[in-house]
Structure formats: structure tokens, C-alpha cells
Scaffold this motif. Structure first.
Motif, PDB file in Angstrom:
ATOM      1  N   LYS A 129      17.887  -3.408   1.573  1.00 29.41           N
ATOM      2  CA  LYS A 129      17.049  -3.958   2.640  1.00 29.41           C
ATOM      3  C   LYS A 129      17.079  -3.037   3.856  1.00 29.41           C
ATOM      4  CE  LYS A 129      15.401  -7.767   0.912  1.00 29.41           C
ATOM      5  NZ  LYS A 129      13.964  -7.878   0.736  1.00 29.41           N
ATOM      6  N   ALA A 130      15.903  -2.718   4.360  1.00 28.89           N
ATOM      7  CA  ALA A 130      15.781  -1.815   5.505  1.00 28.89           C
ATOM      8  C   ALA A 130      16.515  -2.364   6.726  1.00 28.89           C
ATOM      9  CB  ALA A 130      14.307  -1.555   5.820  1.00 28.89           C
ATOM     10  N   ASP A 131      16.428  -3.689   6.952  1.00 31.07           N
ATOM     11  CA  ASP A 131      17.113  -4.290   8.105  1.00 31.07           C
ATOM     12  C   ASP A 131      18.624  -4.109   8.006  1.00 31.07           C
ATOM     13  OD1 ASP A 131      14.727  -5.090   9.247  1.00 31.07           O
ATOM     14  OD2 ASP A 131      14.837  -7.142   8.448  1.00 31.07           O
ATOM     15  N   LEU A 137      23.388   1.617  10.301  1.00 31.48           N
ATOM     16  CA  LEU A 137      23.202   2.905  10.984  1.00 31.48           C
ATOM     17  C   LEU A 137      23.446   2.801  12.488  1.00 31.48           C
ATOM     18  CD1 LEU A 137      20.035   4.292   9.167  1.00 31.48           C
ATOM     19  CD2 LEU A 137      22.376   5.156   8.980  1.00 31.48           C
ATOM     20  N   MET A 138      23.150   1.650  13.046  1.00 28.17           N
ATOM     21  CA  MET A 138      23.277   1.495  14.493  1.00 28.17           C
ATOM     22  C   MET A 138      24.651   0.975  14.924  1.00 28.17           C
ATOM     23  SD  MET A 138      19.456   0.191  15.499  1.00 28.17           S
ATOM     24  CE  MET A 138      19.736   0.311  17.259  1.00 28.17           C
ATOM     25  N   THR A 139      25.490   0.548  13.966  1.00 29.07           N
ATOM     26  CA  THR A 139      26.779  -0.033  14.359  1.00 29.07           C
ATOM     27  C   THR A 139      27.989   0.663  13.747  1.00 29.07           C
ATOM     28  OG1 THR A 139      26.699  -1.650  12.551  1.00 29.07           O
ATOM     29  CG2 THR A 139      25.772  -2.333  14.693  1.00 29.07           C
ATOM     30  N   GLN A 140      27.795   1.565  12.793  1.00 33.60           N
ATOM     31  CA  GLN A 140      28.917   2.197  12.101  1.00 33.60           C
ATOM     32  C   GLN A 140      28.970   3.703  12.373  1.00 33.60           C
ATOM     33  OE1 GLN A 140      30.926   0.114  10.136  1.00 33.60           O
ATOM     34  NE2 GLN A 140      29.606  -1.519  10.881  1.00 33.60           N
ATOM     35  N   ASN A 163      12.174  -3.275   1.585  1.00 31.82           N
ATOM     36  CA  ASN A 163      13.188  -2.543   0.829  1.00 31.82           C
ATOM     37  C   ASN A 163      13.052  -1.042   1.055  1.00 31.82           C
ATOM     38  OD1 ASN A 163      14.235  -4.893  -0.490  1.00 31.82           O
ATOM     39  ND2 ASN A 163      12.452  -4.848  -1.846  1.00 31.82           N
ATOM     40  N   LEU A 164      14.182  -0.383   1.147  1.00 30.78           N
ATOM     41  CA  LEU A 164      14.216   1.069   1.288  1.00 30.78           C
ATOM     42  C   LEU A 164      14.617   1.663  -0.057  1.00 30.78           C
ATOM     43  CD1 LEU A 164      14.041   3.468   3.313  1.00 30.78           C
ATOM     44  CD2 LEU A 164      16.499   3.189   3.641  1.00 30.78           C
ATOM     45  N   ASP A 165      13.734   2.456  -0.646  1.00 31.04           N
ATOM     46  CA  ASP A 165      13.998   3.121  -1.925  1.00 31.04           C
ATOM     47  C   ASP A 165      14.908   4.314  -1.642  1.00 31.04           C
ATOM     48  OD1 ASP A 165      14.017   4.591  -4.270  1.00 31.04           O
ATOM     49  OD2 ASP A 165      11.835   4.667  -4.473  1.00 31.04           O
ATOM     50  N   TYR A 166      16.221   4.078  -1.760  1.00 31.16           N
ATOM     51  CA  TYR A 166      17.161   5.127  -1.378  1.00 31.16           C
ATOM     52  C   TYR A 166      17.210   6.280  -2.364  1.00 31.16           C
ATOM     53  CZ  TYR A 166      20.634   2.899  -4.463  1.00 31.16           C
ATOM     54  OH  TYR A 166      21.305   2.367  -5.537  1.00 31.16           O
TER      55      TYR A 166
END
Length: 180
Positions: A129-131, A137-140, A163-166
Motif C-alpha cells: 500500500k502506497a500510504d 519513508l517519512m518516519t523511519q 498499491n505500489l508495484d515494488y
């Protein structure tokens, strides 16, 4: 009585010149071993496109012509000089490849990046999930700013379900283009 040494005088090595340069980290260290054959071929094609006058070297005029071919006409001389100065000398293909190798050094291999995403993909679906990724990414660790996250999602947008297709993201990060 003094011993006769079979060793050459100090500072003189009997090693072949090429091996000596390699040991000293000289220009002949094999930059070609950093890339697979298809990558080297792609770099060669890029070099050939940029070497506009076909003299085997990329110089300021070649860069100016390359920018012009891409539609950017008014490139400042200082900008071109700065680019050329990034090289330790004239930019032949080996120097060109070395410069890319140095820029890419420190970039994690595709498998390492995939493994990092798989930690969050407990069901093995190939997406997260993108969220969720945004929050991580913003907290770790090396925290992303809101702007950096926006840039990432602009370049690699999530699907309509969020969804982010990693797998595709990892491929693009490490190869620079989408799979065919």
C-alpha cells in the motif's frame, strides 16, 4: 660476507606494468567487470550518440550538440565546462564508463531493494500500500520529506487501488527503464 639479494632495488618492481597499475588502483583497473555485457552495450550506444563528431571522445561541443538534439539549445558554456571537468581527463569510452560506475557505486543491487520491500509484503503479492510506504519513508531511518514522497509517487504512481508495484519500482531504480 654480505648477502646478494635477488630483489630489485627499492622502488623498482618487476611486476608487469599493467598488473602494477591495477594494484595501485590506476586507470587500467577493470571498470568493465562492474557491468554485465548488455549494460556495457547500452553505455556504448549512449556514448556513440553523445560523441557527435565521432572522434572517440566526448567534449564540450559534443555535449552542446547532444543537448541541441534533445531540444535544449541555450546551454551555458559554464554548465558544459562543469560537466567535462567531472572527468579526470579526456572522456573516452572507458572514462565514460568509469564515471557512470562511480555515480552508481553505492546503489543497492535489485535483489537487496526487492528484499527490503518483501519485508512489508507478507502475502508475496508484489505490491504494498502506497500510504503504508509513505508513512514508513517519512518516519523511519533517513526520513523523506513530503516533497520527496510526492516526487517518488509522481515518478512511480500507485495503481487505482493505492498499491505500489515494488517489483517494477526496483527494476526501474536499478536498470533505469521499465521492463518490456
Amino acid at each position: 660476507m654480505g648477502r646478494v639479494s635477488a630483489m630489485p632495488p627499492a622502488g623498482i618492481s618487476q611486476a608487469p606494468r599493467r598488473a602494477r597499475k591495477r594494484a595501485e588502483g590506476g586507470a587500467s583497473s577493470n571498470v568493465f567487470s562492474m557491468f554485465d555485457q548488455s549494460q556495457i552495450q547500452e553505455f556504448k550506444e549512449a556514448f556513440t550518440i553523445m560523441d557527435q563528431n565521432r572522434d572517440g571522445f566526448i567534449d564540450k561541443e559534443d555535449l552542446r550538440d547532444t543537448f541541441a538534439a534533445l531540444g535544449r539549445i541555450n546551454v551555458k558554456n559554464e554548465e558544459l565546462e562543469a560537466m567535462v571537468k567531472e572527468a579526470p581527463g579526456p572522456i573516452n569510452f572507458t572514462v565514460f564508463l568509469t564515471m557512470f560506475g562511480e555515480k552508481l557505486k553505492g546503489t543497492d543491487p535489485e535483489e537487496t531493494i526487492l528484499h527490503a520491500f518483501k519485508v512489508f509484503d507478507t502475502e508475496g503479492k508484489g505490491f504494498v500500500k502506497a500510504d503504508f510506504i509513505k508513512e514508513k519513508l517519512m518516519t523511519q531511518a533517513d526520513r523523506f520529506s513530503e516533497e520527496e514522497v510526492k516526487q517518488m509517487f509522481a515518478a512511480f504512481p500507485p495503481d487505482v487501488c493505492g498499491n505500489l508495484d515494488y517489483r517494477s519500482l526496483c527494476y526501474i531504480i536499478t536498470h533505469g527503464e521499465e521492463k518490456d
